[in-house]
Design a protein around this motif. Structure first.
Motif, short mmCIF file in Angstrom:
data_model
loop_
_atom_site.label_atom_id
_atom_site.label_comp_id
_atom_site.label_asym_id
_atom_site.label_seq_id
_atom_site.Cartn_x
_atom_site.Cartn_y
_atom_site.Cartn_z
N ASP A 80 -2.60 7.30 -1.69
CA ASP A 80 -3.17 7.81 -2.94
C ASP A 80 -4.52 8.47 -2.62
O ASP A 80 -4.80 8.80 -1.47
CB ASP A 80 -3.31 6.69 -3.98
N SER A 111 0.84 -1.20 0.00
CA SER A 111 0.00 0.00 0.00
C SER A 111 0.87 1.25 0.00
O SER A 111 1.89 1.31 0.68
CB SER A 111 -0.90 0.00 1.24
N THR A 146 -13.90 -3.15 -0.80
CA THR A 146 -14.81 -2.01 -0.91
C THR A 146 -14.13 -0.79 -1.51
O THR A 146 -14.70 0.30 -1.51
CB THR A 146 -15.42 -1.66 0.46
N GLY A 147 -12.88 -0.97 -1.99
CA GLY A 147 -12.21 0.11 -2.70
C GLY A 147 -11.34 1.02 -1.85
O GLY A 147 -10.82 2.02 -2.35
N LYS A 148 -11.16 0.68 -0.58
CA LYS A 148 -10.31 1.52 0.27
C LYS A 148 -8.84 1.17 0.08
O LYS A 148 -8.50 0.07 -0.37
CB LYS A 148 -10.70 1.34 1.74
N ASN A 149 -7.98 2.12 0.39
CA ASN A 149 -6.54 1.87 0.35
C ASN A 149 -6.16 1.20 1.66
O ASN A 149 -5.83 1.85 2.64
CB ASN A 149 -5.77 3.18 0.17
N ARG A 182 -10.29 -3.68 1.41
CA ARG A 182 -9.74 -3.69 0.04
C ARG A 182 -10.86 -3.90 -0.98
O ARG A 182 -10.90 -3.25 -2.03
CB ARG A 182 -8.71 -4.81 -0.12
N ARG A 229 -7.49 7.28 -2.67
CA ARG A 229 -8.51 6.45 -2.05
C ARG A 229 -8.61 6.69 -0.54
O ARG A 229 -7.67 7.16 0.09
CB ARG A 229 -8.21 4.97 -2.30
N GLU A 230 -9.74 6.35 0.03
CA GLU A 230 -9.91 6.46 1.48
C GLU A 230 -8.97 5.47 2.18
O GLU A 230 -8.98 4.28 1.85
CB GLU A 230 -11.36 6.15 1.86
#
Length: 228
Positions: free
Chosen positions: A32, A29, A71-74, A69, A34-35
């Motif tokens: 960036d 990681s 759900t699109g989170k960093n 991950r 992303r949340e």
């Protein structure tokens, strides 16, 4: 077309896919847009190997970070190990004793070398065990509580908190370890004030016409008062 095996064989599945995840850096990681979602692993002590409590704890953390991950989170799961100095020292001293070596016969530098050897041996086992569990940690960020970066950070934070008046020396109960020759904090003691009696005991001083007086709230311990 390959047929699915009728029985699950972990040796054919787990290592294969974990190696795939590692080769493709799927757990790494970097900041960036992303949340962010970060878990810092409560670092297991390097005094041995993982136990059932670690298994349960780390499984829950892995579920949470993998869901983040998906759900699109960093998502970042930071791995590490803890020095647990007093417990580690006890383990190292016991190991040395098996070889007929007394800690008191070693210099500070010699003993520290043995301690670091222990840390590298068992710390490495713990991290490999986590991998075997399938832990989705970013292994490039592996930390040890006594490495140079962490040690400097801890010192800086403690000094800063002290200067701000947020750290002070309080009156707390401690337990003395006669073997390690150090004070051990007992943070689980529940303090409460109560009315009690103070008992005064007089010790006759041999050869003198006077006494040494000791006051105590626990007269039952007087038979063990070898200091007097």
């Amino acid at each position: 077309m390959n047929e699915l095996a009728t029985k699950y064989n972990p040796s054919e599945v787990e290592d294969k896919w974990y190696d795939y995840w590692m080769r493709h850096d799927l757990f790494k990681s970097a900041p960036d847009a992303r949340e962010p979602y970060t878990i810092v692993i409560p670092p297991p002590n390097v005094t041995g190997v993982l136990h059932m409590g670690h298994m349960l704890n780390n499984t829950i953390q892995d579920i949470l970070v993998r869901r983040a991950r998906m759900t699109g989170k960093n998502a970042l799961w930071v791995p590490g190990t803890d020095h647990a100095s007093i417990a580690t020292e006890a383990k190292v001293v016991a190991k040395l004793a098996e070889k007929g070596i007394q800690k008191s016969d070693l210099t500070r530098e010699e003993f520290l070398k043995h301690a670091w050897d222990w840390t590298h041996q068992y710390g490495g086992i713990i991290l490999q065990q986590l991998r075997k569990l399938g832990a989705s940690c970013d292994w490039s960020r592996t930390a040890f509580t006594m490495d140079e970066l962490r040690s400097k950070s801890v010192t800086k934070v403690f000094v800063d908190l002290y200067r701000r008046g947020l750290i002070y020396r309080g009156k707390r109960m401690v337990n003395w370890d006669p073997k390690a020759k150090t004070a051990l904090s007992d943070i689980e003691v529940i303090y409460k004030e109560e009315h009690s009696k103070l008992y005064y005991l007089r010790y006759y001083i041999v050869g003198e016409d006077r006494y040494a007086v000791v006051a105590t709230t626990r007269p039952e311990t007087i038979m063990g008062d070898t200091a007097m």
